[in-house]
Design an enzyme around this catalytic site. Structure first.
Site, PDB file in Angstrom:
ATOM      1  CB  CYS A  75      52.794  -0.547  45.343  1.00  0.00           C
ATOM      2  SG  CYS A  75      54.008   0.783  45.508  1.00  0.00           S
ATOM      3  CG  HIS A  81      54.214  -1.382  51.080  1.00  0.00           C
ATOM      4  ND1 HIS A  81      53.784  -2.361  50.213  1.00  0.00           N
ATOM      5  CD2 HIS A  81      54.406  -0.265  50.330  1.00  0.00           C
ATOM      6  CE1 HIS A  81      53.720  -1.853  48.990  1.00  0.00           C
ATOM      7  NE2 HIS A  81      54.089  -0.580  49.039  1.00  0.00           N
ATOM      8  CD  GLU A  82      54.993   3.110  51.945  1.00  0.00           C
ATOM      9  OE1 GLU A  82      55.818   3.315  51.018  1.00  0.00           O
ATOM     10  OE2 GLU A  82      53.800   2.870  51.728  1.00  0.00           O
ATOM     11  CG  HIS A 128      58.706   1.543  48.322  1.00  0.00           C
ATOM     12  ND1 HIS A 128      58.720   1.478  46.946  1.00  0.00           N
ATOM     13  CD2 HIS A 128      57.415   1.358  48.693  1.00  0.00           C
ATOM     14  CE1 HIS A 128      57.501   1.259  46.497  1.00  0.00           C
ATOM     15  NE2 HIS A 128      56.681   1.178  47.553  1.00  0.00           N
TER      16      HIS A 128
END
Length: 136
Positions: A85, A126-127, A130
């Site tokens: 990241c 993955h995003e 967040h």
């Protein structure tokens, strides 16, 4: 306008707030920042550029896709992988899904549903992590 990448794990570890139609200009900042990081980055979440709103951008081949308030509707075929990241040094192990279905609002605030598989599905997951304050 290209924004700096946030590396503060206390900020990144917080859940993001729902985006509203007034947050649509954020799409341009995400686009400009991702394009400026063309060779280092395949996706961003708004909190990575200092905005605690539920918005992400993912690279889909030669195009970028902005999603406001994405929600994972379905996931299939779990696998183990390692990810890095921009906000952290190194990489970490994680579980991802080969196929996902995501509901979201597009830049025109229209409701959309998208099926993703392979690497775009991994980027999206993955995003979306967040947005929940999960840092991989």
């Amino acid at each position: 306008m290209k924004k700096s990448i946030v590396k503060d794990v206390l900020f990144l570890g917080q859940k993001s707030e729902e985006a509203t139609p007034e947050d649509r200009p954020l799409a341009l900042d995400l686009q400009d920042t991702l394009n400026a990081l063309l060779f280092e980055c395949v996706g961003l979440a708004a909190n990575m550029i200092g905005v605690k709103k539920r918005a992400i951008i993912i690279r889909m081949g030669n195009a970028n896709l902005v999603m406001f308030n994405p929600v994972l509707l379905d996931k299939k075929k779990a696998y183990q992988t390692e990810e890095g990241c921009l906000s952290l040094v190194g990489s970490r192990p994680t579980t991802r899904y080969e196929e996902i279905t995501v509901a979201y609002r597009d830049v025109n605030w229209q409701a959309q549903t998208l099926h993703l598989s392979g690497f775009p599905a991994q980027i999206c997951q993955h995003e979306m992590d967040h947005l929940e304050g999960v840092i991989i």
